[in-house]
Motif scaffolding. Structure first.
Motif, short mmCIF file in Angstrom:
data_model
loop_
_atom_site.label_atom_id
_atom_site.label_comp_id
_atom_site.label_asym_id
_atom_site.label_seq_id
_atom_site.Cartn_x
_atom_site.Cartn_y
_atom_site.Cartn_z
N UNK A 233 0.84 -1.19 0.00
CA UNK A 233 0.00 0.00 0.00
C UNK A 233 0.88 1.24 0.00
N UNK A 234 0.27 2.35 -0.45
CA UNK A 234 1.01 3.60 -0.62
C UNK A 234 0.29 4.72 0.09
N UNK A 235 1.06 5.58 0.74
CA UNK A 235 0.50 6.65 1.55
C UNK A 235 0.07 7.83 0.68
N UNK A 236 -0.94 8.52 1.14
CA UNK A 236 -1.40 9.73 0.46
C UNK A 236 -0.89 10.96 1.21
N UNK A 237 -0.37 11.97 0.54
CA UNK A 237 -0.41 12.18 -0.90
C UNK A 237 0.89 11.89 -1.63
N UNK A 238 1.95 11.48 -0.89
CA UNK A 238 3.26 11.36 -1.55
C UNK A 238 3.45 10.02 -2.27
N UNK A 239 2.53 9.06 -2.06
CA UNK A 239 2.57 7.75 -2.70
C UNK A 239 3.85 6.98 -2.41
N UNK A 240 4.35 7.15 -1.20
CA UNK A 240 5.47 6.31 -0.76
C UNK A 240 4.92 4.98 -0.25
N UNK A 241 5.77 3.97 -0.28
CA UNK A 241 5.38 2.67 0.25
C UNK A 241 5.10 2.79 1.74
N UNK A 242 4.03 2.15 2.20
CA UNK A 242 3.81 2.03 3.66
C UNK A 242 4.80 1.00 4.16
N UNK A 243 5.94 1.52 4.58
CA UNK A 243 7.08 0.66 4.87
C UNK A 243 6.83 -0.39 5.94
N UNK A 244 6.22 -0.02 7.05
CA UNK A 244 6.03 -0.98 8.14
C UNK A 244 5.13 -2.14 7.72
N UNK A 245 4.09 -1.80 6.94
CA UNK A 245 3.18 -2.86 6.52
C UNK A 245 3.85 -3.81 5.54
N UNK A 246 4.59 -3.26 4.58
CA UNK A 246 5.27 -4.13 3.62
C UNK A 246 6.32 -5.00 4.31
N UNK A 247 7.03 -4.41 5.26
CA UNK A 247 8.02 -5.16 6.02
C UNK A 247 7.36 -6.31 6.77
N UNK A 248 6.19 -6.06 7.32
CA UNK A 248 5.47 -7.10 8.07
C UNK A 248 5.05 -8.23 7.14
N UNK A 249 4.57 -7.89 5.93
CA UNK A 249 4.16 -8.93 4.99
C UNK A 249 5.35 -9.76 4.52
N UNK A 250 6.49 -9.11 4.35
CA UNK A 250 7.68 -9.84 3.90
C UNK A 250 8.21 -10.74 5.01
N UNK A 251 8.23 -10.21 6.25
CA UNK A 251 8.86 -10.93 7.36
C UNK A 251 7.81 -11.59 8.25
N UNK A 252 6.88 -12.29 7.65
CA UNK A 252 5.84 -12.92 8.47
C UNK A 252 6.42 -14.09 9.25
#
Length: 609
Positions: A233-252
């Motif tokens: 997912x990407x944050x509004x308005x800068x459209x950066x990756x939601x880092x914590x969430x992506x990290x959690x999905x990768x490191x389950x």
């Protein structure tokens, strides 16, 4: 222990994690220069905001101020020389912002080949001869993926040389990877989805801030196999990756076990956002296989991918033929040789997208070069084995649609060399030009132009200072030393309503400017900003209905439709200036309606735009 840059941001941490190929240069004239961060108002002197398109400075004045603000741009003159010598079709009547990636050939090459589309209908007519190499056409190849990557599919000399040239351009070792020609990007992604050996509880994890047809095909194919699909997912308005969430999905909690497939681009081909290599490294360390999407990378960025460090299992890229003239081309799928034995062995060769390359043809001038075998028969079942003819360029058959389909037959043409013509020489001048200029010049030139354009578009304001409405809304990074050379934006009228992106594209086309469109998605808004969410989704859209009438419609599809402009290797300052000047005309509240009236008067009919 991961560096701090992956905790909550997607900004590339080049300085502390991995040396940036863009910033690490032995050339002082490009290293740490003002072109990386120049944002001063002097780029648009004497004004910093414009509310009337007639108040814009001239092209000449703007260029003078541009070169003062971005001195390193003057060191990129080699690109302008190449453009004038080899791409003379690029001029104010043909401004292209709808190409991403890399071109194989130059316009001058194509003109020397003098192609023609007509095909003789009678065997008594002299046969067409091949164009000057390496221009080609493609044909689907009835072969299984496993057979192709193991045997090479009996590739022709043309295929072999183009493959080697592309791998050399991308700095990819044949000892580590095998390459397969694919008809298009969607075929490449679907092929990977079909051959990848997902575990019973495997997952597909993608990182895209926009709707992508190729990725959608992969997602649907995986869902049919019962694979769970996850998206960053990407944050509004800068459209950066939601880092914590992506990290959690990768490191389950599943640990090091092979979990599934991580599909990752280094740049967004819509917003220009760049992403850190760290995400790919983290995925590999947590048991994911990685598909690296390199389609958005520009010339010479590809050979700095750091493959010796990361070695993704798959990589997809694409090449068009000629910038600004021929957007057709091919896709390239790279597979790491060490994983080939783990892939599923498919038995159905149909519709998987693997293609053969054949020389393109033109009307003949000399008959002794090639003989054409005409087979006016019903189409052979595509599952049947190809004909085997001694001396043919490839075992496959090229199917060409001709103007004689009214006879309910097609000519199937196979080129058979009659006299020895020597070795086939392949010259991909589009790639040669990028090699001759080099990464530092190309990337610095792109940054100067894209950052000036961002600044210029942000300067366009509707003439209501108490409201402060901007004409252009940009999505993703603004002025940024690491952003890619592509913009996602929308035009808004004086009431704050979005002008339908298709209208912007069509009016741009009438002004000889080619733009593209896209849909942003996977955006996460804060829970407390429902109003901002509705504003961002822009359900109120200014459309044109009939002759100059506007109406409001609701966008029922989730996502934000946008206009995109991609700056290419050959883009110059006049191109970006003319885009700025065109978009500034929307400051006139009646601009869209005015564009319709001349066509109505001339044709006595309403022309949809």
């Amino acid at each position: 222990m991961y560096p701090p840059c992956v905790g909550g941001t997607s900004d590339p941490c080049y300085q502390s994690c991995f040396p940036s190929p863009f910033l690490a240069s032995s050339s002082d004239k490009f290293h740490n220069t003002p072109c990386l961060e120049a944002t001063t108002s002097s780029t648009l002197h004497p004004h910093t905001q414009f509310s009337n398109h007639e108040s814009l400075p001239s092209l000449e004045e703007s260029y003078i101020n541009f070169t003062k603000a971005y001195p390193p741009f003057g060191n990129t003159f080699q690109v302008d020389q190449i453009r004038s010598q080899e791409y003379h079709h690029l001029n104010p009547s043909n401004i292209c912002f709808d190409y991403t990636g890399c071109g194989l050939f130059s316009y001058a090459q194509e003109q020397r080949s003098c192609p023609t589309t007509s095909i003789p209908s009678s065997s008594s007519t002299p046969p067409p001869s091949p164009l000057e190499p390496p221009f080609f056409v493609i044909s689907y190849k009835p072969i299984t993926f496993h057979s192709q990557i193991l045997s090479g599919g009996q590739e022709s000399e043309l295929e072999s040389k183009i493959r080697k040239r592309i791998m050399a351009f991308m700095n990819i070792s044949e000892a580590d990877y095998t390459m397969v020609f694919i008809a298009n990007e969607a075929s490449a992604f679907k092929l990977v989805a079909n051959c990848f050996q997902f575990q019973s509880d495997g997952e597909l994890l993608t990182v895209y801030d926009h709707k992508n047809e190729a990725v959608d095909v992969m997602i649907e194919t995986c869902k049919e196999q019962g694979v769970d699909v996850l998206s960053a997912e990407f944050t509004w308005p800068n459209l950066r990756i939601r880092g914590r969430k992506l990290k959690k999905m990768i490191m389950s909690k599943r640990g090091k076990r092979k979990r599934g497939l991580f599909v990752f681009p280094l740049h967004s081909k819509v917003t220009g956002t760049s992403y850190s290599y760290i995400w790919m490294s983290m995925a590999q360390e947590n048991g994911w296989h990685v598909l690296l999407d390199a389609r958005a990378l520009g010339p010479k960025e590809m050979d700095t991918l750091g493959l010796t460090m990361f070695k993704p299992d798959f990589m997809v890229c694409s090449f068009y033929k000629v910038f600004g003239e021929n957007p057709s081309g091919l896709g390239c799928l790279f597979i790491k040789k060490s994983i080939i034995s783990t892939l599923k062995k498919t038995t159905n060769p149909t519709s998987i997208g693997i293609v053969s390359l054949f020389p393109a043809f033109r009307q003949p001038q000399l008959q002794e070069e090639f003989v054409m075998i005409n087979e006016e028969t019903e189409l052979q079942d595509e599952n049947s084995p190809p004909h085997e003819t001694e001396g043919v360029l490839s075992s496959e058959i090229v199917e060409l649609n001709t103007s004689f389909e009214s006879t309910q037959s097609r000519e199937r043409l196979r080129a058979v060399p009659v006299s020895g013509s020597g070795r086939l020489e392949i010259e991909c001048r589009g790639l040669d030009h990028a090699d001759s200029v080099g990464l530092i010049v190309i990337s610095c030139r792109a940054r100067c132009l894209i950052n000036w354009l961002v600044n210029a578009l942000m300067s366009l304001q509707h003439p209501h200072p108490q409201i402060g409405l901007s004409l252009i809304r940009l999505y993703g990074p603004k002025i940024n030393s690491h952003r890619g050379p592509v913009l996602a934006f929308n035009v808004f009228d004086w009431k704050g309503e979005k002008v339908d992106p298709t209208i912007v594209q069509k009016l741009a086309g009438r002004n000889n400017i080619s733009l593209s469109g896209a849909v942003l998605q996977n955006i996460r808004f804060s829970d407390s900003s429902e109003e901002e969410r509705q504003r961002a989704l822009e359900s109120g859209v200014h459309r044109v209905n009939g002759l100059g009438q506007s109406c409001k419609t609701r966008n029922h599809d989730f996502g934000i439709t946008v206009v995109t402009a991609a700056l290419g290797f050959l883009t110059n300052f006049e191109d970006v200036y003319r885009l700025w000047a065109f978009l500034s005309r929307f400051l006139d509240a009646d601009f869209v309606d005015k564009e319709r009236w001349p066509y109505m008067a001339l044709n006595q009919t309403t022309i949809d735009i």
